[in-house]
Design an enzyme around this catalytic site. Structure first.
Site, PDB file in Angstrom:
ATOM      1  N   LYS A  27       5.206  94.375  67.194  1.00 59.19           N
ATOM      2  CA  LYS A  27       3.530  94.441  67.875  1.00 59.19           C
ATOM      3  C   LYS A  27       4.329  96.225  68.353  1.00 59.19           C
ATOM      4  O   LYS A  27       3.844  96.695  67.589  1.00 59.19           O
ATOM      5  CB  LYS A  27       3.450  93.881  69.034  1.00 59.19           C
ATOM      6  CG  LYS A  27       2.313  94.781  70.404  1.00 59.19           C
ATOM      7  CD  LYS A  27       1.530  94.408  70.956  1.00 59.19           C
ATOM      8  CE  LYS A  27       2.047  94.029  72.283  1.00 59.19           C
ATOM      9  NZ  LYS A  27       2.129  95.088  73.001  1.00 59.19           N
ATOM     10  N   ASN A  28       5.417  95.912  68.853  1.00 58.74           N
ATOM     11  CA  ASN A  28       5.723  97.632  69.567  1.00 58.74           C
ATOM     12  C   ASN A  28       6.739  98.099  68.084  1.00 58.74           C
ATOM     13  O   ASN A  28       6.890  99.151  69.152  1.00 58.74           O
ATOM     14  CB  ASN A  28       6.508  96.946  70.432  1.00 58.74           C
ATOM     15  CG  ASN A  28       5.492  96.715  71.539  1.00 58.74           C
ATOM     16  OD1 ASN A  28       4.605  96.858  72.214  1.00 58.74           O
ATOM     17  ND2 ASN A  28       6.622  95.476  73.225  1.00 58.74           N
ATOM     18  N   CYS A 122      -1.797  95.870  78.804  1.00 62.35           N
ATOM     19  CA  CYS A 122      -1.820  94.250  80.320  1.00 62.35           C
ATOM     20  C   CYS A 122      -1.379  94.895  82.060  1.00 62.35           C
ATOM     21  O   CYS A 122      -1.092  96.250  81.291  1.00 62.35           O
ATOM     22  CB  CYS A 122      -0.442  93.744  79.995  1.00 62.35           C
ATOM     23  SG  CYS A 122      -0.487  92.276  77.751  1.00 62.35           S
ATOM     24  N   ARG A 127       1.514 101.382  86.317  1.00 59.37           N
ATOM     25  CA  ARG A 127       2.032 102.159  84.796  1.00 59.37           C
ATOM     26  C   ARG A 127       1.582 103.601  84.907  1.00 59.37           C
ATOM     27  O   ARG A 127       0.054 103.523  84.313  1.00 59.37           O
ATOM     28  CB  ARG A 127       1.448 101.082  83.000  1.00 59.37           C
ATOM     29  CG  ARG A 127       2.009  99.713  83.420  1.00 59.37           C
ATOM     30  CD  ARG A 127       1.195  99.252  82.979  1.00 59.37           C
ATOM     31  NE  ARG A 127       1.968  98.659  81.077  1.00 59.37           N
ATOM     32  CZ  ARG A 127       1.793  98.650  80.210  1.00 59.37           C
ATOM     33  NH1 ARG A 127       0.839  97.902  80.346  1.00 59.37           N
ATOM     34  NH2 ARG A 127       2.423  98.566  78.812  1.00 59.37           N
ATOM     35  N   ASP A 319       9.668  91.991  78.639  1.00 61.07           N
ATOM     36  CA  ASP A 319       9.163  91.142  78.040  1.00 61.07           C
ATOM     37  C   ASP A 319       9.260  89.153  77.245  1.00 61.07           C
ATOM     38  O   ASP A 319       8.273  88.320  77.189  1.00 61.07           O
ATOM     39  CB  ASP A 319       8.525  91.843  76.625  1.00 61.07           C
ATOM     40  CG  ASP A 319       7.691  92.922  76.953  1.00 61.07           C
ATOM     41  OD1 ASP A 319       7.536  93.318  78.089  1.00 61.07           O
ATOM     42  OD2 ASP A 319       7.773  93.593  75.767  1.00 61.07           O
ATOM     43  N   ARG A 412      -3.377  89.383  70.980  1.00 59.08           N
ATOM     44  CA  ARG A 412      -2.548  91.092  71.374  1.00 59.08           C
ATOM     45  C   ARG A 412      -2.104  91.245  70.078  1.00 59.08           C
ATOM     46  O   ARG A 412      -1.156  92.851  70.259  1.00 59.08           O
ATOM     47  CB  ARG A 412      -2.771  91.721  72.694  1.00 59.08           C
ATOM     48  CG  ARG A 412      -4.067  91.912  73.473  1.00 59.08           C
ATOM     49  CD  ARG A 412      -4.069  91.854  74.340  1.00 59.08           C
ATOM     50  NE  ARG A 412      -3.535  93.839  74.513  1.00 59.08           N
ATOM     51  CZ  ARG A 412      -2.930  94.136  75.516  1.00 59.08           C
ATOM     52  NH1 ARG A 412      -3.427  94.454  76.579  1.00 59.08           N
ATOM     53  NH2 ARG A 412      -2.420  95.669  74.483  1.00 59.08           N
TER      54      ARG A 412
HETATM   55  C1  EPZ Z   1       6.333  99.105  76.254  1.00 57.75           C
HETATM   56  O1  EPZ Z   1       5.874  99.327  77.224  1.00 57.75           O
HETATM   57  C2  EPZ Z   1       6.535  98.148  75.751  1.00 57.75           C
HETATM   58  N1  EPZ Z   1       4.614  98.293  75.329  1.00 57.75           N
HETATM   59  C3  EPZ Z   1       5.845  97.413  76.723  1.00 57.75           C
HETATM   60  O2  EPZ Z   1       5.397  95.678  75.714  1.00 57.75           O
HETATM   61  C4  EPZ Z   1       7.273  96.705  77.662  1.00 57.75           C
HETATM   62  O3  EPZ Z   1       7.454  95.575  78.624  1.00 57.75           O
HETATM   63  C5  EPZ Z   1       7.789  98.749  78.150  1.00 57.75           C
HETATM   64  O4  EPZ Z   1       8.184  99.576  76.592  1.00 57.75           O
HETATM   65  C6  EPZ Z   1       8.957  97.798  78.425  1.00 57.75           C
HETATM   66  O5  EPZ Z   1      10.553  97.602  78.256  1.00 57.75           O
HETATM   67  C7  EPZ Z   1       4.663  98.942  73.515  1.00 57.75           C
HETATM   68  O6  EPZ Z   1       5.801  99.325  73.411  1.00 57.75           O
HETATM   69  C8  EPZ Z   1       3.581  99.519  73.322  1.00 57.75           C
HETATM   70  P1  EPZ Z   1       7.788 101.857  79.996  1.00 57.75           P
HETATM   71  P2  EPZ Z   1       6.198 100.939  78.431  1.00 57.75           P
HETATM   72  O7  EPZ Z   1       6.739 103.135  80.392  1.00 57.75           O
HETATM   73  O8  EPZ Z   1       6.010 102.006  77.427  1.00 57.75           O
HETATM   74  C9  EPZ Z   1       7.348 102.963  84.833  1.00 57.75           C
HETATM   75  C10 EPZ Z   1       4.769  93.751  75.754  1.00 57.75           C
HETATM   76  O9  EPZ Z   1       3.799  93.001  75.550  1.00 57.75           O
HETATM   77  N2  EPZ Z   1       7.038 104.942  83.979  1.00 57.75           N
HETATM   78  O10 EPZ Z   1       8.583 101.626  78.761  1.00 57.75           O
HETATM   79  O11 EPZ Z   1       4.310 101.189  79.151  1.00 57.75           O
HETATM   80  C11 EPZ Z   1       6.875 102.281  84.792  1.00 57.75           C
HETATM   81  O12 EPZ Z   1       5.545 101.822  85.165  1.00 57.75           O
HETATM   82  C12 EPZ Z   1       4.067  94.965  76.233  1.00 57.75           C
HETATM   83  O13 EPZ Z   1       4.453  94.179  74.324  1.00 57.75           O
HETATM   84  C13 EPZ Z   1       7.000 105.608  84.842  1.00 57.75           C
HETATM   85  O14 EPZ Z   1       6.591 105.937  86.424  1.00 57.75           O
HETATM   86  O15 EPZ Z   1       6.069 100.349  79.413  1.00 57.75           O
HETATM   87  C14 EPZ Z   1       7.745 101.439  84.231  1.00 57.75           C
HETATM   88  O16 EPZ Z   1       8.217 100.922  85.361  1.00 57.75           O
HETATM   89  C15 EPZ Z   1       4.059  95.433  78.075  1.00 57.75           C
HETATM   90  N3  EPZ Z   1       5.740 107.102  84.552  1.00 57.75           N
HETATM   91  C16 EPZ Z   1       8.847 102.199  83.742  1.00 57.75           C
HETATM   92  O17 EPZ Z   1       8.721 103.574  84.004  1.00 57.75           O
HETATM   93  C17 EPZ Z   1       4.900 107.107  82.941  1.00 57.75           C
HETATM   94  O18 EPZ Z   1       4.687 107.863  82.741  1.00 57.75           O
HETATM   95  C18 EPZ Z   1       9.107 101.545  82.255  1.00 57.75           C
HETATM   96  O19 EPZ Z   1       7.684 101.276  81.521  1.00 57.75           O
HETATM   97  C19 EPZ Z   1       5.029 106.127  81.852  1.00 57.75           C
HETATM   98  C20 EPZ Z   1       6.308 104.779  82.949  1.00 57.75           C
END
Ligand code: EPZ
Length: 433
Positions: A27-28, A122, A127, A319, A412
């Site tokens: 997916k990712n 999710c 986020r 994940d 999903r």
């Molecule tokens: C990606 O989400 C994945 N989604 C998630 O998979 C996964 O859990 C996550 O990375 C962490 O590995 C996809 O690849 C589509 P992040 P993402 O931005 O990119 C903070 C699943 O079940 N942050 O790496 O949205 C955030 O709050 C999903 O497949 C900010 O502070 O996660 C978190 O604490 C769920 N500001 C950290 O960074 C921002 O602008 C990492 O989140 C963006 C993020």
């Protein structure tokens, strides 16, 4: 939306699953690849695309922007973005998936502006989107926000390359800014980038189509911007899903007699394999498969407790934290889990407690799991995609029957999961509510 549920008959701890289970495309990986189609002047085709609802929503978003999509062979999708005529991301669809935000990078870089509302997805924590917005500002765009709706517009003729330090290691943040940099003027340097294999793999494909990206897969990515890319008939092949691989491995560790996980890249889940081995599970890996047998070697059937700390790749994936918690209910002693990435991702433990697990939550980021405990079948509400699959695993090892509701979350990211689980001996049925 159809409210399907799964009915699962538990194995009461018996190790019975056998056969082969193949891992689907990730997916990712497919979601950022779909978004990258906007960087191309010709048709962009993706093979090994998983048939999951998030990919369907992403395709709907592209179509809503004016892209043309088609399906060639089974699991091969093609997208042609030359007729995209708007850069406003549909609110209703983007409410369903966080990854919709990846579209903003290539849209802004190609068309000079983009509007979107705060993306859904999710519910696993706050986020925010500050990393994306800060990046666009650095690249010379003006950001306005009103009632959760963002409008980004470039000030000069083109988006401008910039040096951007990501305040947090963000997967989609890295992907989005990397894609924006491909069409920007000059050099974009992303520091503190995420290193997930899906990012490196996509960058390599984009480079084979004319992009100039260096360092993807390391914390510093350097992108030299240029014109639109061209596949010239090359097809992007989706990487196998490492989270699905890991979930199948955990399921195998708990309930397999003799299971082979095929079409996977074991190296992408080294951190999980290491922890399971530490716990006493013996795992046999080959280049593209993993073999797990009923564990004769486990001394007196005792699995050691372990410490799990989620971390950005190559650390232990957040994940995989929910399925890992299910595993820990079967280890002896006290295991600790520290979820460092998201603040709402341990809530699933409440339902494991309902099933008989002995789990204490110390704060939103930390739990301890005491085991082993017998899990009993229950009715469970899948709270998100990964926890949903963790509940399926818990229900499979439990004593008695379980109902897992909210299967639409599981759909999903996991393609026809019940059919594949049935093939290895799981008693699972999908029922329409
Ligand atoms: C990606 O989400 C994945 N989604 C998630 O998979 C996964 O859990 C996550 O990375 C962490 O590995 C996809 O690849 C589509 P992040 P993402 O931005 O990119 C903070 C699943 O079940 N942050 O790496 O949205 C955030 O709050 C999903 O497949 C900010 O502070 O996660 C978190 O604490 C769920 N500001 C950290 O960074 C921002 O602008 C990492 O989140 C963006 C993020």
């Amino acid at each position: 939306m159809l409210k399907d549920k799964f009915l699962i008959k538990g194995l009461a701890g018996k190790k019975k699953l056998k056969g082969k289970i193949a891992v689907a495309g990730a997916k990712n990986a497919v979601l950022p690849a779909l978004a990258s189609s906007i960087l191309f002047k010709d048709k962009f085709c993706i093979s090994n695309a998983p048939e999951i609802s998030d990919a369907k929503y992403m395709i709907e978003l592209l179509e809503n922007l004016g892209a043309e999509t088609s399906k060639k062979l089974k699991k091969t999708l093609c997208i042609e973005t030359k007729n995209i005529n708007r850069s406003e991301i549909n609110v209703d669809i983007s409410n369903k998936l966080r990854a919709s935000i990846i579209l903003t990078g290539p849209l802004l870089a190609r068309f000079g502006e983009v509007s979107f509302s705060h993306p859904g997805g999710c519910i696993i924590g706050k986020r925010p989107v500050n990393i994306f917005l800060d990046g666009y500002r650095k690249m010379g765009a003006k950001v306005t926000e009103k009632n959760g709706k963002y409008h980004i517009k470039i000030k000069a003729e083109k988006l401008e390359g910039a040096k951007i330090f990501l305040k947090k290691v963000s997967v989609t943040g890295t992907e989005t800014l990397m894609l924006a940099g491909v069409l920007a003027k000059g050099k974009t340097i992303l520091e503190n980038s995420a290193m997930e294999p899906e990012i490196k793999h996509l960058a390599e494909f984009l480079n084979s189509c004319g992009a100039k990206i260096k360092g993807a897969g390391t914390p510093i990515i350097e992108i030299t911007g240029g014109g639109l890319l061209s596949t010239k008939g090359k097809v992007y092949k989706t990487l196998p899903d490492r989270i699905e691989t890991g979930s199948f491995l955990i399921l195998g560790a708990l309930s397999a007699d003799n299971l082979e996980i095929t079409n996977c890249i074991p190296e992408h889940i080294d951190s999980l394999i290491e922890l399971l081995r530490q716990s006493g599970i013996s795992i046999n890996t080959q280049k593209n498969k993993i073999h797990i047998k009923r564990n004769a070697k486990v001394k007196n059937n005792v699995l050691n407790s372990i410490e799990v700390r989620t971390h950005e790749y190559p650390g232990f994936a957040t994940d995989l934290q929910a399925p890992m918690c299910v595993f820990l209910t079967q280890t002896t002693g006290e295991s600790k889990v520290h979820e460092t990435i998201f603040e709402g991702r341990l809530n699933h433990t409440n339902d494991l407690i309902k099933m008989g697990a002995d789990i204490t939550m110390w704060n939103p980021h930390q739990v301890t799991v005491k085991g082993p405990t017998v899990l009993r079948g229950k009715e469970l509400e899948g709270p998100d995609l990964r926890a949903g699959l963790a509940y399926v695993i818990a229900a499979i090892i439990a004593k008695g029957d379980s109902v897992v509701n909210n299967v639409h979350y599981i759909d999903r990211g996991y393609e026809k999961i019940e059919e594949r689980l049935r093939d290895i001996g799981v008693d699972i049925k999908r029922v329409n509510q």
